[in-house]
Every structure is written in C-alpha cells, then in structure tokens.
Design an enzyme around this catalytic site. Structure first.
Site: not given
Length: 254
Positions: A183-184
């Site tokens: 994810c980020t």
C-alpha cells in the site's frame, strides 16, 4: 524547501483524547500542517513544514517511550501541500472493521519483506524458496490509477473495507504463491496481511514501509507510474518528487 513526512505506529494509547490535544499544541507551535490521526491502536501522521521545527516535533514525540520506534518516510516539496492542520480522534488508524487486523490484537506484526528483498524477488520472478510471487495491491481503484507494481493483483474497490469481499474470488488461485501485500506507506497492507493470515492465508506477507519506503530504498524496480499521496501534490514519482500534472492526468485517464 519543505519537509514532508508520513509515519505510523501501532501502539496502545490509553490517553488518546489528551494526546490529541498535546499533538495539536506542539504542531501549531511548530507551524506544521497536515493530518494526524490519534487512535487507541496507534498514530498515523502526514505532516509538512520547515525542516528544523518538524524534526524537533518528531524528537519531542519520540521522547515519549511509546513512540520511540516511530519511523518517518521523508520527501520534499517547494511549498506546503496541506491547507491547514487537522488532528482527528479515530477508532482505527485506517478503517477496516475486522477483528485480528491489528498487531496489538494479534500480538505481533505480520511477516515483512524488505524493499531490497522484494526487488530481488521481482527480478528473479519468485521468492527465495522458488515459489511464484504475487503482489497484492490493497489500495482503492483511484490510487491504483496513478501507478502500481507491474503485474500486481489489483481489486475494484473504493474503500479499504471492501477488500475482503473483492479478494475472495482470487484466494484459491493464490494458494501456491507467496503473496506480498502493499500500500502507500504500510498501514493497509499491514492490516490486510494480519487479517488474511488469521483468516487462513498463511502465505501472505507485507511490504515493509509500503510503496513510499520502496521508492526511498529501491526506486522504480518493477513499478510503473507513481504513488498517490493524500495531499495537494497528488502523486509522487519513484524519486519522491511531485509528478507533473500532465503525467498524472495521463495515468488517471489510462
């Protein structure tokens, strides 16, 4: 230049309301902008400001033993990409609404993969045990449009809470793979990996420090495009620079 940091830490906080007030006071004194989420399971920070005051703020926060391990991913911009400072009291660092999705509940983090290790696995096409590699993007479709790992399994979701149902049709096909969730910055892939392992997928790992950490330590190896971020920069390239408006428009249109 303006220093930008993204940081989170799962840690028990029993004085979340009082801590939120102290965080706001210190951040305002340092003229910082951004968003801080304060929850019983930990902190999630996106902040920007002048370098010295922001580093002083982090030093003050880490002086509290609970937050000594807080690791901040850094990037730079010419202006502050936040309009104001927001400090929010929430139930979760990121809303998932699933049991066994926090290391505080599970008693430990899900197993991690370091960015350099993942880059090697991508290059060789399998993990060190020879198992095929599947990269699982836990972000929503808007974020994925700006860029993701080449060949990653992406899901048509609008909210993180949609992930379990969207992944369900793929789970049988993933049994023989080493699945690395990403994810980020690490929060969603950490929660997803923990929940999936508790739900029977013991072949799921998490990318340590997320895409931003991968960019910082490895660059663009196996990655196409940029990474959506939650501020006015919109997306960062693998050199952690704001992407041009024409580049981001082309990616979203694609």
């Amino acid at each position: 230049m303006v220093l930008n940091i993204a940081a989170y830490l799962f840690v028990a906080i029993d004085d979340a309301d009082a801590l939120a007030l102290r965080l706001r006071q210190h951040a305002e004194t340092a003229a910082l902008r951004g968003t801080m989420l304060v929850t019983p399971e930990g902190l999630n920070l996106f902040l920007a400001g002048a370098e010295a005051p922001l580093r002083d703020f982090l030093a003050w926060l880490r002086a509290d033993g609970r937050f000594a391990a807080l690791h901040a991913k850094e990037s730079w911009s010419e202006s502050v990409p936040f309009a104001r400072l927001k400090v929010k009291r929430k139930a979760e660092i990121i809303t998932f609404r699933r049991e066994a999705a926090s290391p505080l509940q599970a008693g430990a983090r899900a197993p991690t993969v370091a960015p350099a290790t993942l880059a090697r696995w991508i290059a060789q096409g399998h993990d060190d045990a020879g198992r095929r590699l599947v990269l699982l993007d836990t972000r929503n479709r808007q974020e994925v449009a700006y860029g993701t790992f080449e060949g990653a399994l992406t899901l048509p979701i609008d909210r993180f809470t949609d992930l379990p149902a969207a992944l369900a049709p793929h789970r049988e096909a993933l049994r023989d793979a080493t699945v690395v969730s990403f994810c980020t910055g690490g929060i969603r892939c950490e929660k997803a990996a923990l929940w999936l392992r508790a739900d029977g997928m013991d072949n799921v790992l998490q990318l340590d420090d997320g895409i931003l950490g991968y960019f910082e330590q490895v660059g663009d190896m196996g990655y196409a495009g940029g990474c959506f971020v939650f501020d006015e920069r919109v997306a960062l390239d693998p050199q952690l620079r704001p992407m041009s408006s024409s580049a981001t428009h082309g990616l979203v249109a694609a």
